[in-house]
Scaffold this active site. Structure first.
Site, short mmCIF file in Angstrom:
data_model
loop_
_atom_site.label_atom_id
_atom_site.label_comp_id
_atom_site.label_asym_id
_atom_site.label_seq_id
_atom_site.Cartn_x
_atom_site.Cartn_y
_atom_site.Cartn_z
N GLU A 52 -56.67 -50.52 44.93
CA GLU A 52 -57.67 -50.31 46.04
C GLU A 52 -59.06 -50.56 45.60
OE1 GLU A 52 -55.91 -46.24 46.92
OE2 GLU A 52 -55.81 -46.93 48.98
N GLU B 206 -47.68 -44.91 45.64
CA GLU B 206 -48.15 -43.53 45.87
C GLU B 206 -46.76 -42.88 46.54
OE1 GLU B 206 -50.09 -46.05 46.57
OE2 GLU B 206 -52.20 -45.48 46.20
N1 COA Z 1 -53.99 -39.93 36.75
C1 COA Z 1 -54.11 -39.13 35.82
N2 COA Z 1 -53.58 -39.58 34.46
C2 COA Z 1 -53.01 -40.63 34.33
C3 COA Z 1 -52.90 -41.66 35.47
C4 COA Z 1 -53.27 -41.21 36.80
N3 COA Z 1 -53.29 -41.92 37.74
N4 COA Z 1 -52.43 -42.55 34.91
C5 COA Z 1 -52.19 -42.24 33.39
N5 COA Z 1 -52.36 -41.33 33.19
C6 COA Z 1 -52.77 -40.50 31.87
C7 COA Z 1 -51.30 -40.20 31.60
O1 COA Z 1 -51.08 -38.72 31.95
C8 COA Z 1 -51.57 -40.09 30.16
O2 COA Z 1 -52.33 -38.94 29.81
P1 COA Z 1 -51.74 -38.10 28.40
O3 COA Z 1 -51.82 -38.94 27.05
O4 COA Z 1 -52.93 -36.96 28.51
O5 COA Z 1 -50.30 -37.70 28.88
C9 COA Z 1 -52.29 -41.32 29.80
O6 COA Z 1 -53.23 -41.55 31.04
C10 COA Z 1 -51.40 -42.34 29.27
O7 COA Z 1 -50.47 -42.81 30.33
P2 COA Z 1 -48.97 -42.93 29.98
O8 COA Z 1 -48.10 -42.32 31.18
O9 COA Z 1 -48.72 -42.19 28.58
O10 COA Z 1 -49.03 -44.61 29.69
P3 COA Z 1 -47.44 -45.33 29.83
O11 COA Z 1 -47.77 -46.69 29.27
O12 COA Z 1 -46.26 -44.68 29.36
O13 COA Z 1 -47.35 -45.63 31.40
C11 COA Z 1 -48.13 -46.13 33.60
C12 COA Z 1 -48.27 -46.16 32.10
C13 COA Z 1 -49.48 -46.89 34.23
C14 COA Z 1 -46.77 -46.78 34.02
C15 COA Z 1 -48.17 -44.52 33.89
O14 COA Z 1 -49.28 -43.97 33.28
C16 COA Z 1 -48.25 -44.37 35.38
O15 COA Z 1 -47.23 -44.35 36.21
N6 COA Z 1 -49.55 -43.79 35.84
C17 COA Z 1 -49.60 -43.27 37.23
C18 COA Z 1 -49.75 -44.59 38.10
C19 COA Z 1 -49.99 -43.91 39.62
O16 COA Z 1 -48.90 -43.26 40.18
N7 COA Z 1 -50.96 -44.17 40.12
C20 COA Z 1 -51.16 -43.87 41.56
C21 COA Z 1 -52.13 -42.64 41.66
S1 COA Z 1 -52.37 -42.05 43.12
#
Ligand code: COA
Length: 258
Positions: free
Chosen positions: A113, A133
């Protein structure tokens, strides 16, 4: 001055870096507030002509709103959060100075966004776009339902939102979500080189191009009438006199932004 973003000005170009790489640059309250202040700086600082938003590190632009801040929120608090995000992103969209997104990895949820609120987007080849989402029982709330539909069309936007699937950079280019895809190491230079060119143009005219294009999606405005008004206003600027004189005198214009 800031704790969750960094800013620097070089050649009239403000570089804003969302700086929470350990959380994939997720947008928490501090990032949103600081981003809001940085955008105010774009509006108010005459030495800034344009801006780039990028994420820190090589993995993410912004992986979304910070999900940890969603827990415990009630209906009215959810509305207030969406309104706050929308207001800041609208300020980016309405900026009279160009703001572009350099998408260097995940641009998910609020990150997608944010990129869409910018005037256009350049993607690194590792970029991934998504509105996931629905996986959280949510919908995009920072203007994503509207801007995604504007940018890629209703059918693709609905599919993208209800599947939560990610788009790779090549597909984003094909859909018109981004203007260019470049190798990650070239991303910032590509963005800078475009804006360095824009920064030599008449600033008020640049701002009016943005305003006229935004009028297409503003239901309170007749875009063609807006264009007539903005075109006319250009004739009252020193830069229009300078630009036309320079052309006729076969020299480069020297725009003052007046
Ligand atoms: N909010 C809060 N923390 C987030 C985040 C978010 N949107 N996206 C990633 N992080 C954090 C993770 O919790 C993790 O923190 P930690 O190391 O303290 O556990 C860190 O960032 C690294 O993320 P991780 O998930 O371990 O990396 P990955 O390479 O395995 O996966 C993604 C990457 C982007 C696929 C995954 O982080 C993800 O799905 N994030 C959320 C995306 C999402 O739903 N966004 C919309 C929110 S409305």
């Amino acid at each position: 001055m800031y704790s969750a973003i960094t800013t620097s000005i070089e050649n009239a170009l403000l570089l804003i870096t969302i700086n929470r790489p350990d959380k994939l640059n997720a947008l928490n309250k501090t990032v949103l507030d600081e981003l809001n202040s940085a955008v105010d700086e774009i509006y108010n600082n005459p030495s800034i002509k344009s801006a780039i938003i990028i994420g820190a590190g090589a993995k993410a632009f912004v992986a979304g709103a910070d999900i940890s801040e969603f827990q415990g929120l009630k209906h009215s608090e959810g509305m207030a959060l969406a309104q706050k995000g929308q207001d800041i992103f609208k300020k980016i969209e309405d900026s009279p100075k160009p703001i572009i997104a350099a998408v260097n990895g995940f641009a998910l949820g609020g990150g997608c966004e944010l990129a869409m609120a910018c005037h256009f987007r350049i993607a690194a080849d590792n970029a991934k776009f998504g509105q996931p989402e629905v996986n959280l029982g949510l919908i995009p709330g920072y203007g994503g339902t509207q801007r995604l539909t504007q940018l890629i069309g209703k059918g693709r936007a609905i599919e993208f939102m209800i599947t939560g699937n990610m788009l790779d950079a090549a597909t984003a280019l094909q859909y018109g979500l981004v203007n260019y895809v470049v190798p990650q190491e070239e991303l910032l230079n590509k963005a800078k080189s475009i804006l360095e060119g824009v920064n030599t143009k008449a600033p008020l005219a640049v701002g009016r191009c943005i305003k006229a294009a935004n009028a297409v999606f503003d239901h309170t405005k007749d875009g063609y009438a807006e264009e007539v008004k903005l075109f006319g206003e250009c004739f009252a600027t020193e830069d229009m006199i300078e630009g036309t004189n320079a052309f006729l005198e076969k020299r480069k214009p020297n725009f003052s932004g007046k």
